[in-house]
Design a protein around this motif. Structure first.
Motif, PDB file in Angstrom:
ATOM      1  N   LEU A  18      20.602  32.541 -22.879  1.00 28.24           N
ATOM      2  CA  LEU A  18      20.931  32.637 -21.519  1.00 28.24           C
ATOM      3  C   LEU A  18      21.144  31.098 -21.394  1.00 28.24           C
ATOM      4  CD1 LEU A  18      17.330  33.661 -20.134  1.00 28.24           C
ATOM      5  CD2 LEU A  18      19.867  34.846 -19.489  1.00 28.24           C
ATOM      6  N   GLY A  19      20.971  30.084 -22.317  1.00 30.59           N
ATOM      7  CA  GLY A  19      22.196  29.096 -22.525  1.00 30.59           C
ATOM      8  C   GLY A  19      23.297  29.404 -22.477  1.00 30.59           C
ATOM      9  N   LEU A  20      23.715  30.680 -23.860  1.00 28.09           N
ATOM     10  CA  LEU A  20      24.910  29.963 -23.816  1.00 28.09           C
ATOM     11  C   LEU A  20      25.838  30.445 -22.778  1.00 28.09           C
ATOM     12  CD1 LEU A  20      24.946  31.013 -27.525  1.00 28.09           C
ATOM     13  CD2 LEU A  20      26.877  29.345 -26.532  1.00 28.09           C
ATOM     14  N   LYS A  21      25.043  31.532 -21.741  1.00 27.86           N
ATOM     15  CA  LYS A  21      26.091  31.982 -20.273  1.00 27.86           C
ATOM     16  C   LYS A  21      26.107  31.376 -19.322  1.00 27.86           C
ATOM     17  CE  LYS A  21      24.881  36.128 -17.039  1.00 27.86           C
ATOM     18  NZ  LYS A  21      26.078  36.551 -17.430  1.00 27.86           N
ATOM     19  N   TYR A  22      25.168  30.427 -19.599  1.00 26.47           N
ATOM     20  CA  TYR A  22      24.897  28.932 -18.830  1.00 26.47           C
ATOM     21  C   TYR A  22      25.311  27.553 -18.608  1.00 26.47           C
ATOM     22  CZ  TYR A  22      22.850  32.795 -15.874  1.00 26.47           C
ATOM     23  OH  TYR A  22      22.279  34.302 -15.211  1.00 26.47           O
ATOM     24  N   GLN A  77      32.369  22.807 -19.297  1.00 25.30           N
ATOM     25  CA  GLN A  77      32.646  22.908 -18.162  1.00 25.30           C
ATOM     26  C   GLN A  77      31.033  22.611 -17.081  1.00 25.30           C
ATOM     27  OE1 GLN A  77      32.032  27.132 -18.013  1.00 25.30           O
ATOM     28  NE2 GLN A  77      33.106  27.469 -19.948  1.00 25.30           N
ATOM     29  N   GLY A  78      31.302  21.183 -17.723  1.00 28.12           N
ATOM     30  CA  GLY A  78      29.780  20.517 -17.266  1.00 28.12           C
ATOM     31  C   GLY A  78      28.659  21.206 -17.367  1.00 28.12           C
ATOM     32  N   PHE A  79      27.560  20.316 -16.497  1.00 30.65           N
ATOM     33  CA  PHE A  79      26.173  20.736 -17.109  1.00 30.65           C
ATOM     34  C   PHE A  79      26.110  22.037 -15.391  1.00 30.65           C
ATOM     35  CE2 PHE A  79      21.318  20.367 -14.860  1.00 30.65           C
ATOM     36  CZ  PHE A  79      20.735  19.866 -16.592  1.00 30.65           C
ATOM     37  N   ARG A  80      25.250  23.238 -16.266  1.00 27.80           N
ATOM     38  CA  ARG A  80      25.344  24.026 -15.459  1.00 27.80           C
ATOM     39  C   ARG A  80      24.100  24.164 -15.809  1.00 27.80           C
ATOM     40  NH1 ARG A  80      29.047  28.894 -16.715  1.00 27.80           N
ATOM     41  NH2 ARG A  80      28.911  28.156 -19.066  1.00 27.80           N
ATOM     42  N   GLY A  81      23.205  23.678 -16.149  1.00 28.06           N
ATOM     43  CA  GLY A  81      21.704  24.232 -16.625  1.00 28.06           C
ATOM     44  C   GLY A  81      20.538  24.617 -17.738  1.00 28.06           C
ATOM     45  N   GLY A  82      21.929  25.272 -18.324  1.00 30.23           N
ATOM     46  CA  GLY A  82      21.845  26.272 -19.593  1.00 30.23           C
ATOM     47  C   GLY A  82      21.539  25.503 -21.157  1.00 30.23           C
ATOM     48  N   GLU A  83      21.630  23.574 -20.705  1.00 28.00           N
ATOM     49  CA  GLU A  83      21.488  22.910 -22.333  1.00 28.00           C
ATOM     50  C   GLU A  83      19.932  22.736 -21.622  1.00 28.00           C
ATOM     51  OE1 GLU A  83      25.527  22.422 -20.190  1.00 28.00           O
ATOM     52  OE2 GLU A  83      23.592  22.783 -19.208  1.00 28.00           O
ATOM     53  N   ILE A  84      19.182  22.414 -20.484  1.00 23.89           N
ATOM     54  CA  ILE A  84      17.667  22.817 -20.989  1.00 23.89           C
ATOM     55  C   ILE A  84      17.376  24.240 -21.364  1.00 23.89           C
ATOM     56  CG2 ILE A  84      16.113  22.792 -19.404  1.00 23.89           C
ATOM     57  CD1 ILE A  84      17.436  21.390 -16.392  1.00 23.89           C
ATOM     58  N   LEU A  85      17.361  25.354 -21.522  1.00 22.19           N
ATOM     59  CA  LEU A  85      17.578  26.560 -21.941  1.00 22.19           C
ATOM     60  C   LEU A  85      17.482  26.413 -23.406  1.00 22.19           C
ATOM     61  CD1 LEU A  85      18.682  29.101 -19.488  1.00 22.19           C
ATOM     62  CD2 LEU A  85      16.547  28.429 -20.268  1.00 22.19           C
TER      63      LEU A  85
END
Length: 310
Positions: free
Chosen positions: A97-101, A159-167
């Protein structure tokens, strides 16, 4: 009371190092291939199917290697289930999911900090202090890994922060926890490394299918709505048999003999292998990526050249 880890041989264990390098080579392909797969496949479905493919192969290896059927009575399931569900199942869900987002460049850059996460985890969970050469080697590995990840000029514009980094950070933490506790909790029961890999992946596969079914019933996970192409199946099989099966086995073998911190340090050659694989397929490499690969390799060699005394 925390169970102590078995005595760990000094970092100059070449057989274990080659095992970790094998895992790094295989996992070098995992970030781009997973990123490609989630463009057409649901992350929950992809995670469940790839872990299921690894189960029979690892079961056969464990049976042959130990000379006994890996599923038997009196196994420490109270330890196996959390290791499989949290350490592996939650890891692959958060990673996929982190890669997806997020994007592959950001994820590769974050994973270059794995030696630091592992060193902190060993300190917190087991009270292990770093060997004298490890801080400088970790600095080289992390710095080199970052150079490899962002060394291509056009890769700097993620692509900037999209939340996947936390995952992804969550995935790194639970994987470090699994790497430590799989040896502390299971190796002391006389389980071989193939058995540890098989049993925890089996628990992970069950958890991932349950997660997919719950997601499918509630509408946030989906089965494929198109006929999966042969190329997609080839990708899934590689992610299952190689990235999940063979690489986990090699990783557990390396960790059992090198310790988590040294193994994570050597695993930072993963982005280097990713660049080399990309170059073999025709992709161009930036000069910073090549420099980063040399820096990571210097950190690995620095540890391998440690004095023979403890």
């Amino acid at each position: 009371m925390t169970t102590a880890l078995p005595a760990t041989p000094r970092p100059r264990n070449l057989k274990a190092s080659f095992g970790v390098l094998g895992a790094a080579f295989i996992w070098g392909s995992m970030v781009p291939l997973t990123s490609l797969a989630v463009t057409t496949l649901d992350p929950y479905y992809l995670s469940a199917i790839r872990y299921s493919l690894a189960v029979p192969a690892l079961g056969a290896i464990a049976w042959i290697a130990a000379g006994r059927f890996p599923l038997r009575r009196h196994l420490p399931w109270r330890r196996i289930v959390p290791l499989g569900t949290i350490g592996m199942g939650l890891f692959v869900l958060c990673f996929t999911l982190g890669l997806k987002y997020s994007d592959p460049i950001t994820v590769a850059a974050m994973f270059s900090g794995a030696p630091i996460v592992s060193a902190v985890m060993m300190r917190v969970l087991e009270g292990e202090r770093l060997a004298p050469r490890l801080p400088f080697a970790i600095l080289l590995a992390v710095g080199g890994g970052l150079l490899v990840a962002v060394g291509k000029p056009e890769s700097l514009a993620s692509q900037g922060f999209r939340g996947g980094e936390i995952l992804v950070l969550t995935a790194m933490l639970v994987w470090a926890w699994y790497s430590v506790k799989s040896q502390v909790w299971l190796a002391v029961h006389g389980l071989t490394q193939p058995e540890i890999s098989f049993l925890t992946i089996l628990a992970a596969a069950v958890f991932l299918w349950l997660a997919f079914l719950v997601g499918w019933a509630t509408g946030f996970a989906h089965a494929p709505t198109h006929a999966v192409s042969p190329l997609e199946w080839l990708n899934i099989v590689w992610l299952g048999l190689a990235c999940t099966g063979s690489a986990v086995l090699l990783w557990n073998y390396g960790v059992s003999r090198l310790g988590v911190t040294v193994a994570a340090l050597q695993l930072n050659l993963e982005p280097v292998f990713a660049v080399l694989i990309g170059m073999a397929l025709g992709a161009a490499a930036g000069w910073l990526q090549l420099v980063g690969g040399v820096v990571v390799l210097a950190g690995v060699v620095w540890v391998q050249m440690a004095p023979k005394k403890a």
